[in-house]
Scaffold this motif. Structure first.
Motif, short mmCIF file in Angstrom:
data_model
loop_
_atom_site.label_atom_id
_atom_site.label_comp_id
_atom_site.label_asym_id
_atom_site.label_seq_id
_atom_site.Cartn_x
_atom_site.Cartn_y
_atom_site.Cartn_z
N ALA A 14 0.84 -1.27 0.00
CA ALA A 14 0.12 0.00 0.10
C ALA A 14 1.03 1.19 0.17
CB ALA A 14 -0.99 0.23 1.21
N ARG A 15 0.19 2.21 -0.43
CA ARG A 15 0.74 3.56 -0.39
C ARG A 15 -0.13 4.47 0.44
NH1 ARG A 15 1.54 5.94 -5.80
NH2 ARG A 15 -0.72 6.24 -5.60
N CYS A 16 0.11 4.93 1.57
CA CYS A 16 -0.52 5.47 2.39
C CYS A 16 -0.20 7.03 2.46
CB CYS A 16 -0.40 5.00 3.88
SG CYS A 16 -0.58 3.38 4.16
N GLU A 17 -1.11 7.79 2.50
CA GLU A 17 -1.00 9.24 2.63
C GLU A 17 -1.55 9.74 4.09
OE1 GLU A 17 -2.79 11.43 -0.05
OE2 GLU A 17 -1.74 10.74 -2.05
N ILE A 18 -0.37 10.58 4.64
CA ILE A 18 -0.72 10.95 6.24
C ILE A 18 -0.76 12.42 5.94
CG2 ILE A 18 -0.10 11.00 8.48
CD1 ILE A 18 1.24 8.33 8.04
N THR A 19 -1.46 13.15 6.26
CA THR A 19 -1.76 14.49 6.33
C THR A 19 -1.94 15.30 7.80
OG1 THR A 19 -2.88 14.61 4.30
CG2 THR A 19 -3.11 16.39 5.58
N ASP A 20 -1.26 16.17 8.16
CA ASP A 20 -1.15 16.88 9.47
C ASP A 20 -1.25 18.28 9.44
OD1 ASP A 20 -1.15 17.09 12.24
OD2 ASP A 20 1.03 17.39 12.38
N THR A 21 -2.41 18.82 10.05
CA THR A 21 -2.57 20.33 10.05
C THR A 21 -2.18 20.85 11.29
OG1 THR A 21 -4.43 19.90 8.36
CG2 THR A 21 -4.39 21.92 9.49
N ALA A 22 -1.58 22.08 11.46
CA ALA A 22 -1.27 22.62 12.88
C ALA A 22 -1.46 24.02 12.57
CB ALA A 22 -0.17 22.34 13.23
N HIS A 23 -1.62 24.83 13.76
CA HIS A 23 -1.52 26.20 13.88
C HIS A 23 -0.93 26.49 15.38
CE1 HIS A 23 -5.77 25.89 15.54
NE2 HIS A 23 -5.52 26.73 16.13
N ALA A 24 -0.46 27.75 15.56
CA ALA A 24 -0.05 28.04 16.85
C ALA A 24 -0.86 29.24 17.48
CB ALA A 24 1.39 28.36 16.89
N THR A 25 -1.01 29.27 18.78
CA THR A 25 -1.43 30.48 19.59
C THR A 25 -0.57 30.94 20.42
OG1 THR A 25 -2.95 29.29 20.88
CG2 THR A 25 -3.96 29.80 18.89
N ALA A 26 -0.64 32.29 20.70
CA ALA A 26 0.04 32.81 21.79
C ALA A 26 -0.55 34.16 22.29
CB ALA A 26 1.42 32.98 21.33
N THR A 27 0.13 34.77 23.37
CA THR A 27 -0.23 36.22 23.82
C THR A 27 1.01 36.91 23.78
OG1 THR A 27 -1.85 35.08 25.16
CG2 THR A 27 -1.31 37.23 25.82
N ASP A 28 0.83 38.27 23.11
CA ASP A 28 1.99 39.15 23.07
C ASP A 28 2.06 39.82 24.11
OD1 ASP A 28 0.10 41.26 22.94
OD2 ASP A 28 0.32 41.75 20.86
N PRO A 29 3.30 40.71 24.51
CA PRO A 29 3.16 41.43 25.66
C PRO A 29 2.24 42.42 26.17
CG PRO A 29 5.32 41.40 24.48
CD PRO A 29 4.32 40.99 23.66
N GLN A 30 1.47 42.79 25.24
CA GLN A 30 0.18 43.70 25.40
C GLN A 30 -0.99 42.80 25.79
OE1 GLN A 30 2.17 44.16 22.48
NE2 GLN A 30 3.28 45.58 23.87
N GLY A 31 -0.71 41.42 26.03
CA GLY A 31 -2.11 40.58 26.10
C GLY A 31 -2.95 40.42 25.08
N ASN A 32 -2.67 40.62 23.86
CA ASN A 32 -3.30 40.33 22.57
C ASN A 32 -3.01 38.75 22.37
OD1 ASN A 32 -4.39 43.08 22.46
ND2 ASN A 32 -2.37 43.52 21.85
N ARG A 33 -4.31 38.07 21.88
CA ARG A 33 -4.07 36.80 21.35
C ARG A 33 -3.63 36.76 19.98
NH1 ARG A 33 -7.65 31.75 22.59
NH2 ARG A 33 -6.87 30.45 21.13
N ILE A 34 -2.50 35.89 19.67
CA ILE A 34 -1.98 35.74 18.49
C ILE A 34 -2.20 34.55 17.92
CG2 ILE A 34 0.13 36.29 16.89
CD1 ILE A 34 1.23 38.13 18.99
N THR A 35 -2.65 34.36 16.81
CA THR A 35 -2.97 32.96 15.97
C THR A 35 -2.32 32.89 14.83
OG1 THR A 35 -5.06 32.65 17.02
CG2 THR A 35 -4.57 31.33 15.30
#
Length: 55
Positions: free
Chosen positions: A5-26
């Motif tokens: 068999a030939r298998c395809e594997i897909t992964d999806t990702a994103h990151a979230t954080a908070t900047d020094p002013q408290g704003n959420r960044i994605t």
């Protein structure tokens, strides 16, 4: 090329954080797909954590 068999594997990702002013960044979503060759058709999902797709 490996037999089986030939298998395809897909992964999806994103990151979230908070900047020094408290704003959420994605980040933008990133997607990567790889192909894994070899094995039996019915083992594709088992061998790859349930995420493989036989092609």
């Amino acid at each position: 090329m490996f037999p089986g068999a030939r298998c395809e594997i897909t992964d999806t990702a994103h990151a979230t954080a908070t900047d020094p002013q408290g704003n959420r960044i994605t980040s933008n979503r990133a997607t990567a797909t790889i192909q894994v060759n070899g094995g039996k058709d019915d083992n594709c999902r088992k061998q790859h954590g349930g995420y493989g797709k036989t092609s």
